[in-house]
Design a protein around this motif. Structure first.
Motif, mmCIF file in Angstrom:
data_model
loop_
_atom_site.group_PDB
_atom_site.id
_atom_site.type_symbol
_atom_site.label_atom_id
_atom_site.label_comp_id
_atom_site.label_asym_id
_atom_site.label_seq_id
_atom_site.Cartn_x
_atom_site.Cartn_y
_atom_site.Cartn_z
ATOM 1 N N LYS A 169 0.807 -1.219 0.000
ATOM 2 C CA LYS A 169 0.000 0.000 0.000
ATOM 3 C C LYS A 169 0.842 1.272 0.000
ATOM 4 N N VAL A 170 2.091 1.171 0.436
ATOM 5 C CA VAL A 170 2.905 2.367 0.677
ATOM 6 C C VAL A 170 3.809 2.718 -0.494
ATOM 7 N N GLY A 171 4.517 1.720 -1.047
ATOM 8 C CA GLY A 171 5.520 2.016 -2.073
ATOM 9 C C GLY A 171 6.704 2.746 -1.472
ATOM 10 N N ASN A 172 7.324 3.613 -2.259
ATOM 11 C CA ASN A 172 8.449 4.417 -1.784
ATOM 12 C C ASN A 172 8.139 5.890 -2.030
ATOM 13 N N PRO A 173 7.549 6.583 -1.034
ATOM 14 C CA PRO A 173 7.110 7.966 -1.250
ATOM 15 C C PRO A 173 8.237 8.965 -1.481
ATOM 16 N N GLU A 174 9.495 8.581 -1.235
ATOM 17 C CA GLU A 174 10.608 9.511 -1.411
ATOM 18 C C GLU A 174 11.104 9.571 -2.855
ATOM 19 N N ARG A 175 10.627 8.667 -3.689
ATOM 20 C CA ARG A 175 11.116 8.588 -5.062
ATOM 21 C C ARG A 175 10.342 9.566 -5.948
ATOM 22 N N MET A 176 11.044 10.296 -6.823
ATOM 23 C CA MET A 176 10.371 11.227 -7.722
ATOM 24 C C MET A 176 9.697 10.493 -8.867
ATOM 25 N N VAL A 177 10.430 9.602 -9.548
ATOM 26 C CA VAL A 177 9.888 8.805 -10.647
ATOM 27 C C VAL A 177 10.171 7.341 -10.345
ATOM 28 N N THR A 178 9.142 6.507 -10.477
ATOM 29 C CA THR A 178 9.285 5.080 -10.201
ATOM 30 C C THR A 178 9.659 4.302 -11.451
ATOM 31 N N VAL A 190 3.308 12.909 -8.215
ATOM 32 C CA VAL A 190 2.796 14.113 -8.863
ATOM 33 C C VAL A 190 2.771 15.327 -7.936
ATOM 34 N N THR A 191 3.045 15.133 -6.646
ATOM 35 C CA THR A 191 3.206 16.306 -5.781
ATOM 36 C C THR A 191 4.497 17.043 -6.142
ATOM 37 N N ARG A 192 5.364 16.372 -6.903
ATOM 38 C CA ARG A 192 6.608 16.991 -7.379
ATOM 39 C C ARG A 192 6.567 17.140 -8.895
#
Length: 344
Positions: free
Chosen positions: A176-185, A275-277
């Motif tokens: 559910k979380v993923g990696n929120p610190e990454r800009m592009v996955t 997309v917040t970035r």
């Protein structure tokens, strides 16, 4: 019969090497579906029926080797689940039994940053969210089908994608979380699409335009991949699987109140991104596109908030992916990478 033969062979081999095992057809462990042969859906009570069968009829001391991809309808007839059916069987059983993790085995080291057939430097992504994985699958990446992830998502059970040819690789975890610190996955694409531009013939401010457009899409059973709209115009992409006669009928219907243009030979390039970035992401993307003469004909930011899509000519898609992958994943951006509003 391939699935049914395979589980019996696997169970026999496990018993041969000293691992107690038993083969089961999916309906023996509670997998029941509707009547749509070839694309059957699990019935709402399937998770509970699986849980009941395992608790009451299956010896917990043996390895259950279960067929994927098939089930029984309510009349006891065999059905097939369609694309992602084996993965769906696995996640349904995992959700019913509340396991720690479901593993699915593919032919790559998990989910990659791009298609390795094109981008030789593509690297595995250690952790992605269910939402990111669904968007990747929808826009062309060979990952889990979104439907196959639903049981695990509802039960909050992580799914690990592993490589059958490289079992020591850790793979990618979908949760559910993923990696929120990454800009592009990751970067993916869908080729062979058609761009349709629909411009209203009515006066500016006239209501009902969008409603009329989508009523005609529904009438002709034509589905849309990506959409961008304004008050008097709509641009959409149509998948190559759409029937040509349906598109022709749609254009004829739309032409009664709109000017319609079709542009063939297009592709959707999708960034699975934070997309917040998006300002930094888009700044880098358009610097790359401008430097290499890649023209964007349409763009859309998905409502899921994890994807940004660009429609470009199909003959430019490979170059676009390679250049963007260099910037976002290889620290070799020839136009400068934008982060935090700064070019580096």
């Amino acid at each position: 019969y391939g699935e049914r033969c395979s589980v019996r062979i696997m169970a026999a081999r496990l018993n041969q090497i000293g691992v107690p095992a038993q083969a089961f057809d999916a309906w023996d462990v509670g997998v029941f579906t509707d009547d749509t042969y070839g694309d059957a859906k699990l019935l709402p009570g399937t998770i509970n029926s699986i849980r009941e069968r395992f608790s009451s009829r299956i010896d917990p001391n043996v390895v259950a080797v279960v067929t994927g991809f098939i089930g029984h309808n309510t009349k006891g007839r065999i059905t097939t689940l369609g694309r992602g059916g084996s993965d769906l069987t696995a996640t349904a059983i995992g959700a019913a039994l509340k396991v720690d993790e479901v593993q699915v085995w593919k032919d790559v080291d998990g989910i990659l940053t791009a298609d390795p057939r094109l981008v030789k430097t593509a690297i595995p992504v250690s952790q992605v969210s269910y939402e990111e994985a669904s968007e990747l699958a929808y826009f062309g990446a060979q990952v889990l089908h979104p439907i196959a992830m639903q049981p695990a998502l509802k039960a909050d059970i992580p799914v690990r994608v592993k490589n059958s040819y490289n079992p020591s690789a850790p793979g990618s975890v979908i949760d559910k979380v993923g990696n929120p610190e990454r800009m592009v996955t990751a970067i993916t694409c869908k080729r062979g699409v058609t761009l349709m531009d629909i411009n209203s013939l009515q006066m500016l401010g006239a209501y009902g335009f969008l409603g009329a457009v989508f009523a005609d899409f529904e009438k002709n059973k034509v589905s849309v991949d990506v959409l961008a709209s304004s008050e008097v115009s709509v641009s959409v992409t149509l998948d190559k699987k759409q029937h040509e006669e349906d598109i022709k009928a749609l254009v004829q219907n739309l032409s009664s109140f709109a000017e319609v243009e079709l542009h063939h030979g297009r592709a959707i390039l999708t960034l699975i991104a934070d997309v917040t970035r998006s300002s930094d992401v888009l700044a880098t993307v358009f610097r790359v596109f401008s430097a290499h003469g890649i023209k964007v004909e349409m763009m859309s930011q998905g409502a899921s908030k994890v994807n940004i899509s660009f429609i470009i000519r199909e003959d430019q898609i490979d170059d676009a992916i390679l250049k963007l992958h260099s910037c976002f994943f290889e620290d070799q951006c020839d136009v400068g990478f934008v982060e935090g509003g700064q070019i580096r």
